[in-house]
Design an enzyme around this catalytic site. Structure first.
Site, PDB file in Angstrom:
ATOM      1  N   ARG A  25     -27.665  -2.211  18.138  1.00  0.00           N
ATOM      2  CA  ARG A  25     -26.535  -3.117  18.330  1.00  0.00           C
ATOM      3  C   ARG A  25     -25.435  -2.756  17.343  1.00  0.00           C
ATOM      4  O   ARG A  25     -25.707  -2.189  16.292  1.00  0.00           O
ATOM      5  CB  ARG A  25     -26.942  -4.571  18.073  1.00  0.00           C
ATOM      6  N   ASP A  57      -8.281  -0.895   1.362  1.00  0.00           N
ATOM      7  CA  ASP A  57      -8.859   0.448   1.528  1.00  0.00           C
ATOM      8  C   ASP A  57      -9.143   1.153   0.199  1.00  0.00           C
ATOM      9  O   ASP A  57      -9.904   2.106   0.165  1.00  0.00           O
ATOM     10  CB  ASP A  57      -7.913   1.333   2.357  1.00  0.00           C
ATOM     11  N   THR A 105      -4.231  -2.920  -1.273  1.00  0.00           N
ATOM     12  CA  THR A 105      -4.854  -2.551  -0.006  1.00  0.00           C
ATOM     13  C   THR A 105      -6.361  -2.723  -0.116  1.00  0.00           C
ATOM     14  O   THR A 105      -6.954  -2.406  -1.161  1.00  0.00           O
ATOM     15  CB  THR A 105      -4.565  -1.097   0.454  1.00  0.00           C
ATOM     16  N   GLN A 144     -12.356  -8.688   7.092  1.00  0.00           N
ATOM     17  CA  GLN A 144     -12.307  -8.065   5.752  1.00  0.00           C
ATOM     18  C   GLN A 144     -10.997  -8.344   5.028  1.00  0.00           C
ATOM     19  O   GLN A 144     -10.902  -8.210   3.819  1.00  0.00           O
ATOM     20  CB  GLN A 144     -12.468  -6.542   5.879  1.00  0.00           C
ATOM     21  N   GLU A 159     -14.396   3.206   9.709  1.00  0.00           N
ATOM     22  CA  GLU A 159     -13.599   3.390  10.937  1.00  0.00           C
ATOM     23  C   GLU A 159     -12.993   4.793  11.040  1.00  0.00           C
ATOM     24  O   GLU A 159     -12.765   5.300  12.127  1.00  0.00           O
ATOM     25  CB  GLU A 159     -12.484   2.345  11.024  1.00  0.00           C
ATOM     26  N   GLY A 194       0.839  -1.200   0.000  1.00  0.00           N
ATOM     27  CA  GLY A 194       0.000   0.000   0.000  1.00  0.00           C
ATOM     28  C   GLY A 194       0.868   1.241   0.000  1.00  0.00           C
ATOM     29  O   GLY A 194       2.074   1.173  -0.294  1.00  0.00           O
ATOM     30  N   GLY A 201       2.247   3.073   2.314  1.00  0.00           N
ATOM     31  CA  GLY A 201       3.427   3.057   3.183  1.00  0.00           C
ATOM     32  C   GLY A 201       4.558   2.265   2.555  1.00  0.00           C
ATOM     33  O   GLY A 201       5.705   2.728   2.452  1.00  0.00           O
ATOM     34  N   ARG A 246      -9.395   2.953   6.709  1.00  0.00           N
ATOM     35  CA  ARG A 246      -8.521   4.042   7.163  1.00  0.00           C
ATOM     36  C   ARG A 246      -9.186   5.392   6.963  1.00  0.00           C
ATOM     37  O   ARG A 246     -10.297   5.582   7.405  1.00  0.00           O
ATOM     38  CB  ARG A 246      -7.169   3.943   6.466  1.00  0.00           C
TER      39      ARG A 246
HETATM   40  O1  F6P Z   1      -4.752  -0.567   5.463  1.00  0.00           O
HETATM   41  C1  F6P Z   1      -5.434  -1.746   5.661  1.00  0.00           C
HETATM   42  C2  F6P Z   1      -6.025  -1.794   7.037  1.00  0.00           C
HETATM   43  O2  F6P Z   1      -6.711  -3.021   7.159  1.00  0.00           O
HETATM   44  C3  F6P Z   1      -6.905  -0.607   7.407  1.00  0.00           C
HETATM   45  O3  F6P Z   1      -8.177  -0.662   6.813  1.00  0.00           O
HETATM   46  C4  F6P Z   1      -6.899  -0.695   8.920  1.00  0.00           C
HETATM   47  O4  F6P Z   1      -7.095   0.560   9.521  1.00  0.00           O
HETATM   48  C5  F6P Z   1      -5.497  -1.173   9.192  1.00  0.00           C
HETATM   49  O5  F6P Z   1      -5.011  -1.792   8.024  1.00  0.00           O
HETATM   50  C6  F6P Z   1      -5.406  -2.162  10.333  1.00  0.00           C
HETATM   51  O6  F6P Z   1      -4.081  -2.522  10.500  1.00  0.00           O
HETATM   52  P1  F6P Z   1      -3.533  -3.619  11.510  1.00  0.00           P
HETATM   53  O7  F6P Z   1      -3.129  -4.788  10.669  1.00  0.00           O
HETATM   54  O8  F6P Z   1      -2.344  -2.958  12.132  1.00  0.00           O
HETATM   55  O9  F6P Z   1      -4.617  -3.964  12.477  1.00  0.00           O
END
Ligand code: F6P
Length: 395
Positions: free
Chosen positions: A298, A160, A158, A306, A255, A135, A137, A204
């Site tokens: 709930r 995302d 990714t 995911q 999130e 991704g 990073g 993200r």
């Molecule tokens: O970037 C992919 C992702 O799954 C994001 O959607 C989420 O915020 C993050 O990585 C979670 O990362 P980790 O593997 O550190 O829980």
């Protein structure tokens, strides 16, 4: 799987295959895993095989490149059957010595000595090109390798779908399916109990999974970082549904959606990878709504479900095309480039263009418009708003 440690104790070789004297391509998978990584590895290996290359798969992301070097020789034989497998046979990490990104866009300079050691590995192992599957990073790290003269090409990965310069990253479609499947299941239980259900999904700082998953799963309310929302508008939607004899409501929240008062909800565990760890907004929204309405509310956090499991057919095709074209880029000497999707074609762009900022959902784009047209609520208006600005009978 056998493990071999050479005399100086530095190189660990996994598996039975050994390197021959053909030219070599390297590949590694880095960052959070997602469905389709193995499909890229397989496609790369097959393409390289037919074009006359051997393939070296470095283990555990960039970590396998140095101190100690850890790799496995990949062949059509040992990658057979992995097309449909989730995760990555090479391992991955989203923390460690190679993190080159902080926050949404901040660059962190890698230790030049570390990069120098990577260059030595690539030279010593006679790797003609290194494919980095990751991704933003991981691709930022790849960009710094490129600037240091290491021959790299990128493959965007990714769930995302937040990478600029590509219409789709593989893994996204699989995550959307997971979200839609969860909504299908929540639908029947919500309807049976006349409840409001809140589903928190990943993504993200973008709302791609929530938006596409919400449309695919028939959500009533979709909350994303790109569109400010209020609790009052959500409640107006719940009330509106009651007047239509719908006594349950499905809410999807990304999130990274911002709270009405501002701010993100962070997972208290924090993060070790220079990025904030998001999580918990589903509960916050559910608890607040429960205090404001009579109905039961709930919440469910979909979380890493995911990212797990095998890729959808769309992601298998995309990942396979990316793998094949990444090898092509190496054979053409197009280093510092990333394969990308510009439907119906696979193209390439400089990695640097792909990582300088994230791609967010366009609040005026066709997906949001279509959702609004069908009566879905983004929490920004108290009732139905015609996104097409037309009136019946008028052109
Ligand atoms: O970037 C992919 C992702 O799954 C994001 O959607 C989420 O915020 C993050 O990585 C979670 O990362 P980790 O593997 O550190 O829980």
């Amino acid at each position: 799987m056998s493990v071999e440690i050479t005399e100086n104790g530095e190189v660990h070789i996994y598996g039975r295959e050994r390197l021959g004297d053909r030219p070599r391509i390297g590949i590694l998978t880095s960052g959070g895993d997602c469905p389709g990584l193995n499909a890229v590895i397989r496609a790369t290996t097959k393409t390289a095989f037919w074009l006359g290359y051997d393939v070296v798969g470095f283990r555990d992301g960039f970590e396998g490149l140095v101190d100690p070097i850890r790799y496995q020789v990949l062949s059509p034989r040992n990658t057979a059957g992995i097309l449909i497998q989730g995760g990555t046979i090479l391992g991955s990490t989203n923390k460690g010595r190679f993190a080159a990104r902080v926050g949404e866009s901040g660059r962190v300079e890698l230790d030049p000595k570390l990069v120098g050691r990577v260059a030595e590995t690539i030279e010593r192992m006679k790797i003609e090109g290194l494919i980095v599957v990751g991704g933003d990073g991981s691709l930022s790290t790849a960009q710094q390798f490129h600037e240091a003269g290491i021959p790299v090409v990128g493959v965007p990965k990714t769930i995302d779908n937040d990478l600029k310069a590509t219409a789709f990253t593989f893994g996204f479609n699989s995550a959307v399916l997971c979200c839609a499947d969860a909504l299908d299941r929540l639908h029947t239980t919500a309807a049976s109990h006349q409840r409001v259900m809140v589903l928190e999904v990943m993504g993200r700082h973008t709302g791609w999974i929530a938006l596409h998953g919400g449309i695919a799963g028939g959500a009533d309310v979709i909350l994303i970082p790109e569109i400010p929302w209020t609790y009052e508008n959500i409640i107006a939607k719940i009330e509106e549904r009651r007047t239509l004899d719908k006594h349950f409501t499905l809410i999807v929240v990304a999130e990274g959606a911002h709270l009405p008062a501002g701010g993100l909800v962070l997972d208290e565990g924090g993060s070790q990878n220079m990025q904030v760890r998001l999580g918990g907004i589903g509960q916050v929204v559910a608890e607040r709504l429960e205090g404001m309405i009579e109905q039961d509310v709930r919440f469910v956090v979909l979380g890493h479900l995911q990212r797990g499991g095998g890729p959808t057919t769309f992601d298998r095709v995309l990942a396979s095309e990316y793998g094949a074209h990444a090898v092509r880029l190496i054979t053409e000497g197009k280093f510092g480039q990333m394969v990308c999707s510009d439907p119906p074609d696979i193209c390439h762009v400089p990695i640097v263009e792909a990582v300088d900022q994230i791609r967010t959902v366009d609040p005026g784009g066709s997906a949001v418009q279509s959702a609004r047209a069908m009566g879905m609520c983004f929490g920004d208006t108290p009732g139905y708003q015609n996104p097409f600005q037309t009136t019946p009978g008028k052109q």
